[in-house]
Design a protein around this motif. Structure first.
Motif, PDB file in Angstrom:
ATOM      1  N   VAL A  48       8.022  55.019  17.632  1.00 17.40           N
ATOM      2  CA  VAL A  48       7.011  55.206  16.579  1.00 17.40           C
ATOM      3  C   VAL A  48       6.949  56.673  16.166  1.00 17.40           C
ATOM      4  O   VAL A  48       6.897  56.993  14.973  1.00 17.40           O
ATOM      5  N   ILE A  49       6.985  57.565  17.134  1.00 16.54           N
ATOM      6  CA  ILE A  49       6.932  59.002  16.829  1.00 16.54           C
ATOM      7  C   ILE A  49       8.170  59.429  16.041  1.00 16.54           C
ATOM      8  O   ILE A  49       8.067  60.168  15.049  1.00 16.54           O
ATOM      9  N   CYS A  50       9.340  58.958  16.460  1.00 15.70           N
ATOM     10  CA  CYS A  50      10.571  59.317  15.740  1.00 15.70           C
ATOM     11  C   CYS A  50      10.559  58.780  14.314  1.00 15.70           C
ATOM     12  O   CYS A  50      11.058  59.434  13.392  1.00 15.70           O
ATOM     13  N   GLU A  51      10.012  57.616  14.117  1.00 15.80           N
ATOM     14  CA  GLU A  51       9.940  57.041  12.781  1.00 15.80           C
ATOM     15  C   GLU A  51       9.012  57.858  11.891  1.00 15.80           C
ATOM     16  O   GLU A  51       9.272  58.028  10.700  1.00 15.80           O
ATOM     17  N   GLU A  52       7.942  58.377  12.457  1.00 14.61           N
ATOM     18  CA  GLU A  52       6.990  59.161  11.668  1.00 14.61           C
ATOM     19  C   GLU A  52       7.551  60.521  11.271  1.00 14.61           C
ATOM     20  O   GLU A  52       7.050  61.157  10.346  1.00 14.61           O
ATOM     21  N   ILE A  53       8.599  60.987  11.953  1.00 13.05           N
ATOM     22  CA  ILE A  53       9.201  62.275  11.633  1.00 13.05           C
ATOM     23  C   ILE A  53       9.960  62.208  10.304  1.00 13.05           C
ATOM     24  O   ILE A  53      10.037  63.195   9.577  1.00 13.05           O
ATOM     25  N   VAL A  54      10.499  61.031   9.978  1.00 11.58           N
ATOM     26  CA  VAL A  54      11.284  60.872   8.752  1.00 11.58           C
ATOM     27  C   VAL A  54      10.365  61.076   7.546  1.00 11.58           C
ATOM     28  O   VAL A  54       9.356  60.387   7.399  1.00 11.58           O
ATOM     29  N   GLU A  55      10.732  62.044   6.690  1.00 12.14           N
ATOM     30  CA  GLU A  55       9.907  62.345   5.529  1.00 12.14           C
ATOM     31  C   GLU A  55      10.411  61.662   4.268  1.00 12.14           C
ATOM     32  O   GLU A  55       9.631  61.158   3.478  1.00 12.14           O
ATOM     33  N   ASP A  56      11.707  61.680   4.051  1.00 10.08           N
ATOM     34  CA  ASP A  56      12.288  61.100   2.840  1.00 10.08           C
ATOM     35  C   ASP A  56      13.348  60.079   3.226  1.00 10.08           C
ATOM     36  O   ASP A  56      14.105  60.282   4.171  1.00 10.08           O
ATOM     37  N   CYS A  57      13.382  58.987   2.464  1.00  9.94           N
ATOM     38  CA  CYS A  57      14.434  57.997   2.666  1.00  9.94           C
ATOM     39  C   CYS A  57      14.801  57.396   1.314  1.00  9.94           C
ATOM     40  O   CYS A  57      13.978  57.356   0.401  1.00  9.94           O
ATOM     41  N   ILE A  58      16.058  56.944   1.221  1.00  3.67           N
ATOM     42  CA  ILE A  58      16.523  56.370  -0.040  1.00  3.67           C
ATOM     43  C   ILE A  58      16.145  54.896  -0.108  1.00  3.67           C
ATOM     44  O   ILE A  58      15.524  54.445  -1.054  1.00  3.67           O
ATOM     45  N   LYS A  59      16.535  54.150   0.897  1.00  2.00           N
ATOM     46  CA  LYS A  59      16.158  52.734   0.992  1.00  2.00           C
ATOM     47  C   LYS A  59      15.251  52.597   2.210  1.00  2.00           C
ATOM     48  O   LYS A  59      15.714  52.609   3.346  1.00  2.00           O
ATOM     49  N   CYS A  60      13.969  52.440   1.988  1.00  2.00           N
ATOM     50  CA  CYS A  60      12.983  52.514   3.065  1.00  2.00           C
ATOM     51  C   CYS A  60      12.651  51.152   3.692  1.00  2.00           C
ATOM     52  O   CYS A  60      11.847  51.097   4.613  1.00  2.00           O
ATOM     53  N   GLY A  61      13.246  50.078   3.200  1.00  2.00           N
ATOM     54  CA  GLY A  61      12.914  48.760   3.742  1.00  2.00           C
ATOM     55  C   GLY A  61      13.200  48.639   5.227  1.00  2.00           C
ATOM     56  O   GLY A  61      12.384  48.144   5.998  1.00  2.00           O
ATOM     57  N   GLY A  62      14.372  49.123   5.645  1.00  2.00           N
ATOM     58  CA  GLY A  62      14.725  49.080   7.066  1.00  2.00           C
ATOM     59  C   GLY A  62      13.828  49.964   7.906  1.00  2.00           C
ATOM     60  O   GLY A  62      13.471  49.624   9.044  1.00  2.00           O
ATOM     61  N   LEU A  63      13.466  51.099   7.362  1.00  2.00           N
ATOM     62  CA  LEU A  63      12.582  52.019   8.080  1.00  2.00           C
ATOM     63  C   LEU A  63      11.196  51.419   8.278  1.00  2.00           C
ATOM     64  O   LEU A  63      10.597  51.540   9.344  1.00  2.00           O
ATOM     65  N   TYR A  64      10.683  50.737   7.250  1.00  2.00           N
ATOM     66  CA  TYR A  64       9.380  50.087   7.375  1.00  2.00           C
ATOM     67  C   TYR A  64       9.416  48.950   8.389  1.00  2.00           C
ATOM     68  O   TYR A  64       8.470  48.750   9.146  1.00  2.00           O
ATOM     69  N   PHE A  65      10.530  48.217   8.398  1.00  2.00           N
ATOM     70  CA  PHE A  65      10.672  47.139   9.387  1.00  2.00           C
ATOM     71  C   PHE A  65      10.734  47.723  10.794  1.00  2.00           C
ATOM     72  O   PHE A  65      10.116  47.200  11.719  1.00  2.00           O
ATOM     73  N   PHE A  66      11.465  48.820  10.963  1.00  4.95           N
ATOM     74  CA  PHE A  66      11.544  49.493  12.258  1.00  4.95           C
ATOM     75  C   PHE A  66      10.173  49.997  12.684  1.00  4.95           C
ATOM     76  O   PHE A  66       9.801  49.910  13.860  1.00  4.95           O
ATOM     77  N   GLU A  67       9.417  50.534  11.734  1.00  4.59           N
ATOM     78  CA  GLU A  67       8.068  51.004  12.038  1.00  4.59           C
ATOM     79  C   GLU A  67       7.190  49.853  12.516  1.00  4.59           C
ATOM     80  O   GLU A  67       6.461  49.969  13.502  1.00  4.59           O
ATOM     81  N   PHE A  68       7.270  48.727  11.833  1.00  4.35           N
ATOM     82  CA  PHE A  68       6.466  47.561  12.205  1.00  4.35           C
ATOM     83  C   PHE A  68       6.842  47.048  13.592  1.00  4.35           C
ATOM     84  O   PHE A  68       5.967  46.798  14.421  1.00  4.35           O
ATOM     85  N   THR A  69       8.127  46.911  13.874  1.00  2.00           N
ATOM     86  CA  THR A  69       8.543  46.365  15.168  1.00  2.00           C
ATOM     87  C   THR A  69       8.254  47.323  16.313  1.00  2.00           C
ATOM     88  O   THR A  69       7.811  46.903  17.389  1.00  2.00           O
TER      89      THR A  69
END
Length: 100
Positions: A48-69
């Motif tokens: 969760v902490i590593c995911e919150e470090i990401v500031e910009d992303c091109i395709k954020c769908g995978g990142l949001y799914f990773f955040e949720f899981t």
């Protein structure tokens, strides 16, 4: 005859159980299960902490799914630790805990 002589106490007073801080017990998570659940909680929090470090992303769908899981894994592992390591296990009963 006096009532005191006829009626004697027939039961022993119950001994009080020792009080544990916050009701903590390790009785239900023994052996390798406790360290595994603790490591799972730490790793999911780290995700969760590593995911919150990401500031910009091109395709954020995978990142949001990773955040949720990762957030769900962290919260569920904390819930499991709380249920199995406190008096909640005895309060709810083994059958209800296993069903949930």
């Amino acid at each position: 005859m006096e009532n005191g002589a006829v009626y004697n106490e027939t039961t022993e007073p119950q001994a009080k159980q020792p009080r544990r801080p916050f009701g903590c017990t390790l009785r239900h998570l023994r052996g390798w299960r406790l360290p595994t659940k603790v490591v799972q909680a730490i790793l999911s929090l780290l995700a969760v902490i590593c995911e919150e470090i990401v500031e910009d992303c091109i395709k954020c769908g995978g990142l949001y799914f990773f955040e949720f899981t990762s957030c769900s894994a962290f919260l569920l592992s904390l819930l499991i630790l709380c249920v199995y390591c406190t008096n909640a296990y005895e309060t709810f009963g083994e059958e209800k805990v296993q069903r949930v």
